[in-house]
Design a protein around this motif. Structure first.
Motif, PDB file in Angstrom:
ATOM      1  N   ILE A   1    -102.127 -98.502 126.936  1.00 33.07           N
ATOM      2  CA  ILE A   1    -103.301 -98.951 127.694  1.00 33.07           C
ATOM      3  C   ILE A   1    -104.580 -98.735 126.887  1.00 33.07           C
ATOM      4  CG2 ILE A   1    -104.719 -98.493 129.728  1.00 33.07           C
ATOM      5  CD1 ILE A   1    -102.232-100.039 130.396  1.00 33.07           C
ATOM      6  N   THR A   2    -104.730 -97.534 126.324  1.00 31.13           N
ATOM      7  CA  THR A   2    -105.952 -97.192 125.602  1.00 31.13           C
ATOM      8  C   THR A   2    -106.183 -98.126 124.424  1.00 31.13           C
ATOM      9  OG1 THR A   2    -105.683 -94.874 126.209  1.00 31.13           O
ATOM     10  CG2 THR A   2    -107.154 -95.346 124.362  1.00 31.13           C
ATOM     11  N   HIS A   3    -105.119 -98.524 123.749  1.00 35.73           N
ATOM     12  CA  HIS A   3    -105.256 -99.392 122.576  1.00 35.73           C
ATOM     13  C   HIS A   3    -105.208-100.882 122.922  1.00 35.73           C
ATOM     14  CE1 HIS A   3    -105.162 -96.401 119.266  1.00 35.73           C
ATOM     15  NE2 HIS A   3    -104.543 -95.663 120.159  1.00 35.73           N
TER      16      HIS A   3
ATOM     17  N   SER B   1     -98.572 -87.463 119.001  1.00 35.10           N
ATOM     18  CA  SER B   1     -98.106 -87.144 120.354  1.00 35.10           C
ATOM     19  C   SER B   1     -96.628 -86.788 120.407  1.00 35.10           C
ATOM     20  CB  SER B   1     -98.364 -88.333 121.286  1.00 35.10           C
ATOM     21  OG  SER B   1     -97.531 -89.432 120.945  1.00 35.10           O
TER      22      SER B   1
ATOM     23  N   ARG C   1    -101.634-103.521 126.713  1.00 31.14           N
ATOM     24  CA  ARG C   1    -101.266-104.031 128.038  1.00 31.14           C
ATOM     25  C   ARG C   1    -102.548-104.364 128.787  1.00 31.14           C
ATOM     26  NH1 ARG C   1     -95.900-103.354 128.814  1.00 31.14           N
ATOM     27  NH2 ARG C   1     -94.859-101.535 127.881  1.00 31.14           N
TER      28      ARG C   1
ATOM     29  N   ILE D   1    -110.922 -97.262 132.475  1.00 28.96           N
ATOM     30  CA  ILE D   1    -110.316 -98.551 132.174  1.00 28.96           C
ATOM     31  C   ILE D   1    -110.261 -99.339 133.475  1.00 28.96           C
ATOM     32  CG2 ILE D   1    -108.171 -99.674 131.459  1.00 28.96           C
ATOM     33  CD1 ILE D   1    -107.677 -97.215 129.675  1.00 28.96           C
TER      34      ILE D   1
ATOM     35  N   ASP E   1    -101.879 -92.070 116.362  1.00 30.96           N
ATOM     36  CA  ASP E   1    -101.892 -91.421 117.677  1.00 30.96           C
ATOM     37  C   ASP E   1    -100.479 -91.205 118.215  1.00 30.96           C
ATOM     38  OD1 ASP E   1    -104.632 -91.322 117.634  1.00 30.96           O
ATOM     39  OD2 ASP E   1    -104.929 -93.099 118.888  1.00 30.96           O
TER      40      ASP E   1
ATOM     41  N   GLN F   1     -95.125 -93.282 126.107  1.00 32.80           N
ATOM     42  CA  GLN F   1     -96.525 -92.861 126.036  1.00 32.80           C
ATOM     43  C   GLN F   1     -97.400 -94.002 126.569  1.00 32.80           C
ATOM     44  OE1 GLN F   1     -97.740 -89.936 124.981  1.00 32.80           O
ATOM     45  NE2 GLN F   1     -95.788 -89.031 124.348  1.00 32.80           N
ATOM     46  N   PRO F   2     -97.292 -94.336 127.867  1.00 37.44           N
ATOM     47  CA  PRO F   2     -97.999 -95.517 128.392  1.00 37.44           C
ATOM     48  C   PRO F   2     -99.511 -95.443 128.259  1.00 37.44           C
ATOM     49  CG  PRO F   2     -97.129 -94.155 130.178  1.00 37.44           C
ATOM     50  CD  PRO F   2     -96.543 -93.624 128.910  1.00 37.44           C
ATOM     51  N   THR F   3    -100.055 -94.235 128.244  1.00 30.56           N
ATOM     52  CA  THR F   3    -101.508 -94.134 128.124  1.00 30.56           C
ATOM     53  C   THR F   3    -101.990 -94.667 126.770  1.00 30.56           C
ATOM     54  OG1 THR F   3    -101.295 -91.847 127.338  1.00 30.56           O
ATOM     55  CG2 THR F   3    -101.698 -92.180 129.691  1.00 30.56           C
ATOM     56  N   LEU F   4    -101.179 -94.505 125.728  1.00 31.71           N
ATOM     57  CA  LEU F   4    -101.565 -95.032 124.415  1.00 31.71           C
ATOM     58  C   LEU F   4    -101.567 -96.556 124.423  1.00 31.71           C
ATOM     59  CD1 LEU F   4     -99.715 -92.655 121.904  1.00 31.71           C
ATOM     60  CD2 LEU F   4    -102.128 -92.643 122.550  1.00 31.71           C
TER      61      LEU F   4
ATOM     62  N   GLU G   1    -114.034 -90.813 126.270  1.00 28.71           N
ATOM     63  CA  GLU G   1    -112.913 -90.397 127.097  1.00 28.71           C
ATOM     64  C   GLU G   1    -113.224 -90.496 128.580  1.00 28.71           C
ATOM     65  OE1 GLU G   1    -111.816 -86.526 125.869  1.00 28.71           O
ATOM     66  OE2 GLU G   1    -111.047 -87.164 123.913  1.00 28.71           O
TER      67      GLU G   1
END
Length: 398
Positions: free
Chosen positions: A392-394, A269, A397, A226, A265, A387-390, A222
């Motif tokens: 990016i994290t996956h 959320s 994008r 990025i 995920d 949920q833009p963080t998901l 965590e």
């Protein structure tokens, strides 16, 4: 340097760091928090121990702890000096707290460095266990069949089961103390110890999915940033950038397992959903994992009820979900009852064919249970826009 040699160094440094933390735990209460003079033999011995242990910390990205513990007498005098000039003793407190701050910084860097070192191997071993468990349980009778037949309660002992134990041992070695064990680790080791038919099903369906979450936490980290381009967001925003915003995502960046993790995920959320959990049956046609959850429904009178929902993932990049996929999804639901299933969600990174949509509509119009909800790629993209963080994290994008 070989990975095993590097891990041994990490382990030795971790031991030395723990010793230093214990020294500081004993030393910090002895330091003055106000005007004082002198020192104590106990504190002086702790200073010597600290100095002896410091060489046991390897550098991490060119940095390590080098400073001695504060001089007790000098620190007390500093508090006295601040008191005489009637100034807040911020400088004295900073010196007093410096060893604890340094220890926290070093532990953070140590965990981060170890996580980088083990990432590739950890991913490889995780995939190995997932494949091994699917192979082992695919040829076993189900738990119900096993108990009905009153089969011999013998421990399974094959090359594959032994390999699972060996690989899990290596995963434990890689993780060290970098991750908190929140999953079913105790259950996993207990089931491995007994190793009977029902134990291997429990490992595959419950234990391994649970501990995999912890393993992924160590793998992704965590605190790892990025990468972002060099840009001043304030300047860029004021420039009124041209063009529109797209919701399209790079679905090809995911494999089926990663798509299932993304879906898991997303569901965790969303408001109105609870008790999101993995289900697994390795004799399923697509070898996929289903997801179970409860949808919380509140009526106009304020009464609340829950409805059981099963979610099935279809990660397709070159075809659409067809009638056969819908029928297969419905046929698999009996594995998960009781309790009764009220809704089936079929989520895909693709689209539904016209025939598939027609079958779903007919099923729902006839009032058949469970009702079916279709989540095509555009629905998934809307959810991920929220949920833009998901996304990016996956890696959806770039």
């Amino acid at each position: 340097m070989e990975l095993d040699e590097l891990l041994t160094i990490f382990d030795k440094v971790a031991v030395n760091l723990k010793k230093l933390e214990q020294v500081w735990d004993r030393a910090s209460p002895l330091l003055p928090e106000g005007p004082a003079r002198g020192s104590t033999p106990e504190y002086q011995n702790l200073v010597r121990t600290w100095d002896a242990l410091l060489p046991g910390l390897a550098q991490i990205d060119g940095w390590t702890i080098t400073e001695e513990l504060p001089d007790m007498d000098a620190l007390g005098q500093m508090f006295l000096d601040y008191a005489e000039i009637q100034e807040p003793a911020h400088g004295a407190y900073a010196i007093r707290d410096k060893p604890g701050d340094d220890l926290g910084e070093y532990r953070f860097r140590l965990d981060q460095a170890r996580r980088r070192a083990i990432a590739a191997r950890l991913q490889e071993l995780t995939e190995q266990i997932t494949g091994l468990l699917r192979g082992i349980t695919a040829v076993l009778p189900t738990k119900d069949e096993f108990f009905e037949q009153q089969g011999k309660r013998n421990k399974l002992d094959t090359l594959e089961t032994q390999r699972v134990e060996d690989v899990l041992g290596e995963i434990e070695r890689l993780l060290g103390d970098t991750v908190e064990r929140k999953g079913r680790w105790g259950d996993l080791h207990r089931h491995l110890r007994f190793g009977e038919v029902n134990d291997w099903h429990d490992i595959n369906e419950s234990d391994w999915p649970s501990v995999s979450v912890d393993i992924e936490a160590a793998h992704f980290g965590e605190t790892d940033p990025i990468p972002v381009p060099e840009v001043d967001l304030g300047v860029a925003g004021r420039a009124r950038p041209a063009g529109g915003a797209t919701t399209a995502l790079n679905w090809s960046a995911l494999d089926p397992d990663q798509f299932e993790r993304l879906l898991f995920d997303i569901l965790r959320s969303l408001d109105g959903y609870q008790n999101v959990d993995w289900l697994m049956k390795t004799n399923a046609a697509d070898r996929g994992r289903d997801i179970s959850l409860e949808r919380v429904v509140q009526d106009a009178a304020g009464a609340t009820r829950t409805e059981r929902v099963i979610v099935q993932a279809k990660h397709y990049t070159s075809k659409s979900v067809g009638p056969g996929d819908v029928q297969d999804s419905l046929s698999r639901l009996s594995m998960w009852e009781p309790p009764v299933i009220r809704f089936l969600i079929i989520a895909t990174s693709s689209r539904f064919t016209a025939d598939a949509v027609r079958i779903v509509d007919q099923h729902n119009d006839l009032g058949k249970q469970p009702q079916i909800e279709m989540w095509p790629d555009n629905r998934m993209e809307v959810l991920l826009s929220q949920q833009p963080t998901l996304a990016i994290t996956h890696g959806l994008r770039s």
